[in-house]
Design a protein around this motif. Structure first.
Motif, PDB file in Angstrom:
ATOM      1  N   ALA A  53       0.838  -1.195   0.000  1.00 31.77           N
ATOM      2  CA  ALA A  53       0.000   0.000   0.000  1.00 31.77           C
ATOM      3  C   ALA A  53       0.871   1.242   0.000  1.00 31.77           C
ATOM      4  O   ALA A  53       1.829   1.332   0.780  1.00 31.77           O
ATOM      5  CB  ALA A  53      -0.904   0.009   1.233  1.00 31.77           C
ATOM      6  N   PRO A  54       0.572   2.234  -0.856  1.00 29.11           N
ATOM      7  CA  PRO A  54       1.267   3.528  -0.746  1.00 29.11           C
ATOM      8  C   PRO A  54       1.001   4.144   0.625  1.00 29.11           C
ATOM      9  O   PRO A  54      -0.010   3.862   1.261  1.00 29.11           O
ATOM     10  CB  PRO A  54       0.634   4.360  -1.867  1.00 29.11           C
ATOM     11  N   LEU A  55       1.905   4.981   1.061  1.00 34.14           N
ATOM     12  CA  LEU A  55       1.863   5.527   2.422  1.00 34.14           C
ATOM     13  C   LEU A  55       1.699   7.039   2.392  1.00 34.14           C
ATOM     14  O   LEU A  55       2.381   7.725   1.625  1.00 34.14           O
ATOM     15  CB  LEU A  55       3.160   5.171   3.148  1.00 34.14           C
ATOM     16  N   ILE A  56       0.801   7.540   3.232  1.00 33.45           N
ATOM     17  CA  ILE A  56       0.659   8.976   3.430  1.00 33.45           C
ATOM     18  C   ILE A  56       1.022   9.303   4.881  1.00 33.45           C
ATOM     19  O   ILE A  56       0.454   8.739   5.818  1.00 33.45           O
ATOM     20  CB  ILE A  56      -0.773   9.454   3.140  1.00 33.45           C
ATOM     21  N   LEU A  57       1.973  10.208   5.049  1.00 31.47           N
ATOM     22  CA  LEU A  57       2.330  10.720   6.366  1.00 31.47           C
ATOM     23  C   LEU A  57       1.441  11.923   6.664  1.00 31.47           C
ATOM     24  O   LEU A  57       1.361  12.852   5.856  1.00 31.47           O
ATOM     25  CB  LEU A  57       3.799  11.143   6.385  1.00 31.47           C
ATOM     26  N   ILE A  58       0.761  11.897   7.800  1.00 31.73           N
ATOM     27  CA  ILE A  58      -0.203  12.938   8.128  1.00 31.73           C
ATOM     28  C   ILE A  58       0.347  13.796   9.261  1.00 31.73           C
ATOM     29  O   ILE A  58       0.504  13.333  10.390  1.00 31.73           O
ATOM     30  CB  ILE A  58      -1.565  12.343   8.517  1.00 31.73           C
ATOM     31  N   GLY A  59       0.653  15.051   8.950  1.00 31.62           N
ATOM     32  CA  GLY A  59       1.153  15.976   9.954  1.00 31.62           C
ATOM     33  C   GLY A  59       0.026  16.660  10.698  1.00 31.62           C
ATOM     34  O   GLY A  59      -1.143  16.595  10.309  1.00 31.62           O
ATOM     35  N   HIS A  60       0.374  17.351  11.792  1.00 32.93           N
ATOM     36  CA  HIS A  60      -0.627  18.060  12.584  1.00 32.93           C
ATOM     37  C   HIS A  60       0.025  19.242  13.277  1.00 32.93           C
ATOM     38  O   HIS A  60       1.258  19.301  13.416  1.00 32.93           O
ATOM     39  CB  HIS A  60      -1.283  17.130  13.607  1.00 32.93           C
ATOM     40  N   PRO A  61      -0.755  20.212  13.718  1.00 29.47           N
ATOM     41  CA  PRO A  61      -0.210  21.346  14.485  1.00 29.47           C
ATOM     42  C   PRO A  61       0.328  20.871  15.831  1.00 29.47           C
ATOM     43  O   PRO A  61       0.013  19.759  16.279  1.00 29.47           O
ATOM     44  CB  PRO A  61      -1.423  22.271  14.669  1.00 29.47           C
ATOM     45  N   PRO A  62       1.121  21.694  16.501  1.00 28.91           N
ATOM     46  CA  PRO A  62       1.702  21.290  17.789  1.00 28.91           C
ATOM     47  C   PRO A  62       0.713  21.361  18.937  1.00 28.91           C
ATOM     48  O   PRO A  62       0.937  22.034  19.942  1.00 28.91           O
ATOM     49  CB  PRO A  62       2.858  22.288  17.968  1.00 28.91           C
ATOM     50  N   LEU A  63      -0.407  20.656  18.795  1.00 29.93           N
ATOM     51  CA  LEU A  63      -1.446  20.637  19.829  1.00 29.93           C
ATOM     52  C   LEU A  63      -1.525  19.294  20.532  1.00 29.93           C
ATOM     53  O   LEU A  63      -2.309  19.132  21.466  1.00 29.93           O
ATOM     54  CB  LEU A  63      -2.811  20.976  19.211  1.00 29.93           C
ATOM     55  N   GLY A  64      -0.752  18.306  20.063  1.00 31.60           N
ATOM     56  CA  GLY A  64      -0.767  16.988  20.675  1.00 31.60           C
ATOM     57  C   GLY A  64      -1.660  16.023  19.923  1.00 31.60           C
ATOM     58  O   GLY A  64      -2.731  16.382  19.427  1.00 31.60           O
ATOM     59  N   LEU A  65      -1.220  14.765  19.846  1.00 27.56           N
ATOM     60  CA  LEU A  65      -1.999  13.748  19.133  1.00 27.56           C
ATOM     61  C   LEU A  65      -3.380  13.549  19.747  1.00 27.56           C
ATOM     62  O   LEU A  65      -4.354  13.319  19.035  1.00 27.56           O
ATOM     63  CB  LEU A  65      -1.253  12.404  19.137  1.00 27.56           C
ATOM     64  N   GLY A  66      -3.459  13.610  21.075  1.00 21.95           N
ATOM     65  CA  GLY A  66      -4.748  13.402  21.721  1.00 21.95           C
ATOM     66  C   GLY A  66      -5.783  14.415  21.282  1.00 21.95           C
ATOM     67  O   GLY A  66      -6.910  14.062  20.926  1.00 21.95           O
ATOM     68  N   ARG A  67      -5.410  15.674  21.293  1.00 19.17           N
ATOM     69  CA  ARG A  67      -6.342  16.731  20.902  1.00 19.17           C
ATOM     70  C   ARG A  67      -6.655  16.680  19.405  1.00 19.17           C
ATOM     71  O   ARG A  67      -7.772  16.969  18.990  1.00 19.17           O
ATOM     72  CB  ARG A  67      -5.739  18.081  21.270  1.00 19.17           C
ATOM     73  N   MET A  68      -5.678  16.305  18.603  1.00 22.77           N
ATOM     74  CA  MET A  68      -5.852  16.296  17.156  1.00 22.77           C
ATOM     75  C   MET A  68      -6.428  14.982  16.629  1.00 22.77           C
ATOM     76  O   MET A  68      -6.767  14.888  15.450  1.00 22.77           O
ATOM     77  CB  MET A  68      -4.511  16.549  16.468  1.00 22.77           C
ATOM     78  N   TYR A  69      -6.567  13.978  17.494  1.00 23.96           N
ATOM     79  CA  TYR A  69      -6.935  12.642  17.022  1.00 23.96           C
ATOM     80  C   TYR A  69      -8.189  12.601  16.146  1.00 23.96           C
ATOM     81  O   TYR A  69      -8.170  11.959  15.086  1.00 23.96           O
ATOM     82  CB  TYR A  69      -7.084  11.680  18.204  1.00 23.96           C
ATOM     83  N   PRO A  70      -9.298  13.239  16.534  1.00 27.23           N
ATOM     84  CA  PRO A  70     -10.496  13.101  15.684  1.00 27.23           C
ATOM     85  C   PRO A  70     -10.278  13.533  14.245  1.00 27.23           C
ATOM     86  O   PRO A  70     -10.718  12.854  13.308  1.00 27.23           O
ATOM     87  CB  PRO A  70     -11.527  13.992  16.393  1.00 27.23           C
ATOM     88  N   ARG A  71      -9.581  14.661  14.041  1.00 21.85           N
ATOM     89  CA  ARG A  71      -9.348  15.128  12.676  1.00 21.85           C
ATOM     90  C   ARG A  71      -8.346  14.236  11.949  1.00 21.85           C
ATOM     91  O   ARG A  71      -8.515  13.904  10.768  1.00 21.85           O
ATOM     92  CB  ARG A  71      -8.871  16.575  12.690  1.00 21.85           C
ATOM     93  N   LEU A  72      -7.286  13.828  12.650  1.00 23.12           N
ATOM     94  CA  LEU A  72      -6.295  12.952  12.032  1.00 23.12           C
ATOM     95  C   LEU A  72      -6.911  11.619  11.636  1.00 23.12           C
ATOM     96  O   LEU A  72      -6.691  11.119  10.529  1.00 23.12           O
ATOM     97  CB  LEU A  72      -5.129  12.721  12.997  1.00 23.12           C
ATOM     98  N   ALA A  73      -7.681  11.035  12.550  1.00 19.67           N
ATOM     99  CA  ALA A  73      -8.294   9.744  12.271  1.00 19.67           C
ATOM    100  C   ALA A  73      -9.305   9.843  11.135  1.00 19.67           C
ATOM    101  O   ALA A  73      -9.414   8.930  10.302  1.00 19.67           O
ATOM    102  CB  ALA A  73      -8.964   9.195  13.532  1.00 19.67           C
ATOM    103  N   GLY A  74     -10.050  10.942  11.089  1.00 20.96           N
ATOM    104  CA  GLY A  74     -11.011  11.114  10.004  1.00 20.96           C
ATOM    105  C   GLY A  74     -10.345  11.152   8.651  1.00 20.96           C
ATOM    106  O   GLY A  74     -10.805  10.492   7.693  1.00 20.96           O
ATOM    107  N   ARG A  75      -9.251  11.901   8.544  1.00 22.06           N
ATOM    108  CA  ARG A  75      -8.530  11.961   7.275  1.00 22.06           C
ATOM    109  C   ARG A  75      -7.907  10.621   6.941  1.00 22.06           C
ATOM    110  O   ARG A  75      -8.008  10.132   5.804  1.00 22.06           O
ATOM    111  CB  ARG A  75      -7.453  13.053   7.357  1.00 22.06           C
TER     112      ARG A  75
END
Length: 254
Positions: free
Chosen positions: A40-62
């Motif tokens: 499978a091709p791989l996509i690395l998903i970045g996020h703002p410096p707010l922490g994985l916990g806080r960003m999880y819903p948006r990261l998981a949705g994408r």
């Protein structure tokens, strides 16, 4: 890379939490993925410096959209000094300086020294960690290149696009806290780019975002500007970005 948990989600996506040394991360893959299937091709998903916990819903949705609808693998890691990782005194000070600079009583002006102090050390630390994560992820059965990078701190995406040859396309979220040095790096970016800009983002300087887009050296670069604030990216842009990656990671128009 050590996997600490695994769960199968209801859209036939497997989500696994991992650590790479002290760095937490999450990997999403198709449930049908196996060592015998096509990588499978791989996509690395970045996020703002707010922490994985806080960003999880948006990261998981994408991530779940990319995996369930397009068959990609997707992964993210925690940024240095964020989430559950050890505090980073210089970064904490830079954030405090930024908050003061943006306060009403200071007129909202943010100087170049503050931006440099906040962003450049983060880029210098985060990019090698992303490269180490990429080494480990591509060594897993069922995951292969090519690789895309999406979202997160745009300066991190710029540096990765310059120094990491395994990344062949990037979807970036426009932001204005960009050091002058990163504008110079942007001229060295040559991979295809898909850039999102929220036209009414109160926290970002629209002109700075447009200037950065203009600086990119890529022969293929597309800017999608939508009305609305920082978190108002239209849902259809998720599909637009996924089709961009499908074209460049698999060669198949969708």
């Amino acid at each position: 890379m050590h996997f600490s948990s695994e769960q199968r989600l209801d859209d036939d996506v497997v989500e696994r939490e991992f650590t790479l040394g002290e760095i937490p991360g999450i990997l999403w893959t198709p449930a049908a993925l196996s060592p015998d299937s096509a990588p499978a091709p791989l996509i690395l998903i970045g996020h703002p410096p707010l922490g994985l916990g806080r960003m999880y819903p948006r990261l998981a949705g994408r991530a779940r959209h990319y995996v369930a609808e397009y068959g990609f693998a997707a992964a993210t890691i925690e940024l240095p000094g964020c989430g559950v990782r050890p505090r980073w005194a210089a970064a904490e000070q830079a954030r405090a300086d930024l908050r003061r600079a943006m306060a009403v009583e200071s007129g909202g002006a943010v100087g170049g020294e503050i931006i440099d102090a906040l962003i450049l050390p983060l880029v210098d630390r985060a990019v090698p960690e992303w490269q180490a994560a990429l080494d480990a992820l591509l060594a897993l059965p069922g995951i292969g290149g090519p690789v895309g990078y999406e979202g997160g701190v745009i300066s991190v995406g710029v540096r990765l696009a310059v120094v990491e040859p395994r990344i062949v396309a990037a979807g970036l979220f426009a932001g204005s806290l960009v050091p002058t040095a990163v504008f110079e790096e942007a001229r060295r970016v040559t991979i295809p780019l898909h850039v999102l800009l929220q036209w009414d983002d109160e926290g970002n300087d629209r002109q700075a975002a447009l200037d950065l887009f203009d600086a990119f050296g890529s022969r293929e670069k597309t800017l999608h500007a939508n009305l609305g604030g920082h978190t108002g990216v239209p849902q259809f842009e998720l599909d637009t970005g996924a089709r961009f990656f499908a074209r460049h990671l698999t060669g198949e128009p969708r």
